[in-house]
Design an enzyme around this catalytic site. Sequence first.
Site, short mmCIF file in Angstrom:
data_model
loop_
_atom_site.label_atom_id
_atom_site.label_comp_id
_atom_site.label_asym_id
_atom_site.label_seq_id
_atom_site.Cartn_x
_atom_site.Cartn_y
_atom_site.Cartn_z
N GLU A 57 62.45 164.32 119.68
CA GLU A 57 61.61 163.34 120.05
C GLU A 57 61.99 162.19 119.39
OE1 GLU A 57 60.65 166.47 119.39
OE2 GLU A 57 59.57 167.21 120.93
N GLN A 120 48.80 173.49 117.92
CA GLN A 120 49.53 172.18 118.28
C GLN A 120 48.66 171.02 118.47
OE1 GLN A 120 52.68 172.90 121.24
NE2 GLN A 120 54.18 173.49 119.59
N LYS A 169 45.59 167.90 127.82
CA LYS A 169 46.21 168.54 129.28
C LYS A 169 45.25 168.79 130.27
CE LYS A 169 48.60 172.77 129.82
NZ LYS A 169 49.28 174.09 129.00
N MET A 479 75.06 152.83 100.68
CA MET A 479 74.13 151.53 100.17
C MET A 479 73.34 152.14 98.91
SD MET A 479 73.33 148.69 100.13
CE MET A 479 73.61 147.81 102.08
C1 LIG Z 1 65.61 157.73 107.50
C2 LIG Z 1 66.10 156.83 106.07
N1 LIG Z 1 66.00 157.78 104.92
C3 LIG Z 1 66.73 156.93 103.80
C4 LIG Z 1 66.74 155.85 103.88
C5 LIG Z 1 67.51 155.04 102.59
N2 LIG Z 1 68.88 154.53 102.93
C6 LIG Z 1 69.28 153.36 103.14
S1 LIG Z 1 70.78 153.20 103.13
C7 LIG Z 1 71.11 154.88 102.80
C8 LIG Z 1 72.63 155.31 102.82
C9 LIG Z 1 72.89 155.34 104.17
O1 LIG Z 1 74.17 156.10 104.16
P1 LIG Z 1 75.25 156.03 105.36
O2 LIG Z 1 74.42 156.60 106.55
O3 LIG Z 1 76.26 157.11 105.16
O4 LIG Z 1 75.60 154.55 105.25
P2 LIG Z 1 76.73 153.85 104.36
O5 LIG Z 1 75.69 153.19 103.39
O6 LIG Z 1 77.54 154.68 103.45
O7 LIG Z 1 77.60 152.86 105.11
C10 LIG Z 1 69.83 155.24 102.47
C11 LIG Z 1 70.06 156.87 102.12
C12 LIG Z 1 66.60 154.96 105.10
N3 LIG Z 1 67.07 153.73 105.18
N4 LIG Z 1 66.32 155.71 106.30
#
Ligand SMILES: Cc1ncc(C[n+]2csc(CCOP(=O)(O)OP(=O)(O)O)c2C)c(N)n1
Length: 572
Positions: A57, A120, A169, A479
């Site tokens: 979802e 639910q 429902k 990041m």
């Molecule tokens: C749902 C969610 N969980 C955690 C984060 C924290 N967060 C921001 S950037 C990042 C890393 C992203 O890694 P990746 O998808 O491999 O992208 P990259 O930075 O390596 O290009 C995280 C964990 C987030 N933004 N969203």
Amino acid sequence: MGRLTVTEQLSGAQILCRVLLEEGVDLLWGYPGGAIMPFYHALPDYPGLRHILVRHEQAAAHAADGYARASGRLGVCVATSGPGATNLVTGLATASMDSSPILAITGQVGRSMIGRDAFQETDVIGITLPITKHSHQVRDVSELAHRVREAIAIAREGRPGPVLVDVPKDVQNQKTDYEVSGGRWQVAGASKGTPHLTPNTYHLIPQAARLIAEAQRPLIMIGHGVILANAYEELRQLAERTGIPVITTLLGISAFPESHPLHLGMPGMHGEVHVNRAIQRADLILGIGLRFDDRVTGNTAGFAPQAGIIHIDLDASEIGKNVPTALGIVGDVKAVVTELLAAVAPRHCDPWREEIRSFVRTRDESYKGDLSPVNIMAAIHDAAGSRSTIVTDVGQHQMWVAKSYPYRRPNTHITSGGLGTMGFAVPAAMGVALARPGETVWSISGDGGFQMNLQEIATMVQEKIPVKMGIFNNGYLGMVRQWQQFFHQRRYSATPIWSPDYVKLAEAYGIAGWRVEHARQLPETVARAKATRGPALIEFVIEQEANVFPMIPPGASLSEPIEGEPAEMSRT
Ligand SMILES: Cc1ncc(C[n+]2csc(CCOP(=O)(O)OP(=O)(O)O)c2C)c(N)n1
Ligand SMILES: [Mg+2]
């Protein structure tokens, strides 16, 4: 004169379908379950409503959001009660932060069971209250049509946003008279047609024009509001008439041509050094359709210390919220900019532009290896032609794409800016693809974010949704790893991330897939992905520890960028 009204007996479920059709909806993203079964029972009788079965979802909400952003129309998602409804939450919060008009319809347990911890049962109204513009549980079928129309009007009017209608429902099963020629519910003050300024705003226009005329070092900063208001042309004219350089925030990207001589680039945490320095030197900032997010301003105490700020926004609550304003103008961006355009005298800002040019740094990519994000995006751009939209996920790749892709058409860059939702790109790109048939739609994700919603490849296959998926695989939650490198002494806690074999994954789903490890493979592989009729996937194996520069450290002002690998920090 009386009006002839015809009524017929319809169930709540049938009314939901009828109202959606009357409101111009023809596409729903959803997932069935016990409490929404009457709706799904009625649905096949309404072939005008195409339903796409997603695999989660959350993806339904993101796809509805992507569709809404790309089409300017309402996106609609449907879920059952309990876990179905709670799975929508991240998507609703994402849409709320980025002002995207979506309607969520959730099933709810029967009225006699509400409040009894029924199977639910979840208080979805309570859960989504702070992340929706409006929500309502319909307890009486005779109100249903009116409540759905009301919710849709609220989602669309003014600053758009997500709304939710929760339907028990038994209300879906209940029958009532439905007025076929029913009058449309209208929210008081809902704007229709060409937007106008409110009378008490007009007198602010000459004041703004005077501030613009007097400024030595003015800047225009634009955000998502310019895209939502379709104000590109007016904005471009305003910039050209005054010669004021234009800065586009992450969500403002593609609201102004990247190649325009007045375009400066992106501000903020990963903004270019010359853009942030321009902000710190400016004596006037004309902020249009943006909320001065903390990722844009850095530490607000040190933000634009010499500038007076004119803030133009449709949402009065934005004025003065994050930065103090010299002049706040509440109104539709298109209408305000049109008035401003008529009020400002032609001028130029040549000495100021010359000064900004002296701030420009040749960027030290400090990128080892030839398969750089810049090269990848250049190849995608070269192959795409003009008709393409890029949907990005969240992380380093999001910043690289934001800064390097030469967007030429309005609203062709779509990303989760406010909530920063990993997992957004793949499902949102499905919505974009259905909003823009005939265009090439790329989702660009990191290896982390891709693994959050890759199950949607199955939806693309089943529904023939031709998204091209790019995965920037650096083996890290990049990041976060970058922050750990800079601010946590390289303690890479929980950031190395394993990936499956993406080419085999593509094969398992029956779609085309490639792995690219060298720049020389780019042109051919990207062209083949584009030429593939259905969905396709490319894994780009990029350098593992590349960083996004420049970077404003959290809590610092825009004057304190890290411009390259800091010597003391690159020591292990
Ligand atoms: C749902 C969610 N969980 C955690 C984060 C924290 N967060 C921001 S950037 C990042 C890393 C992203 O890694 P990746 O998808 O491999 O992208 P990259 O930075 O390596 O290009 C995280 C964990 C987030 N933004 N969203
Ligand atoms: Mg990564």
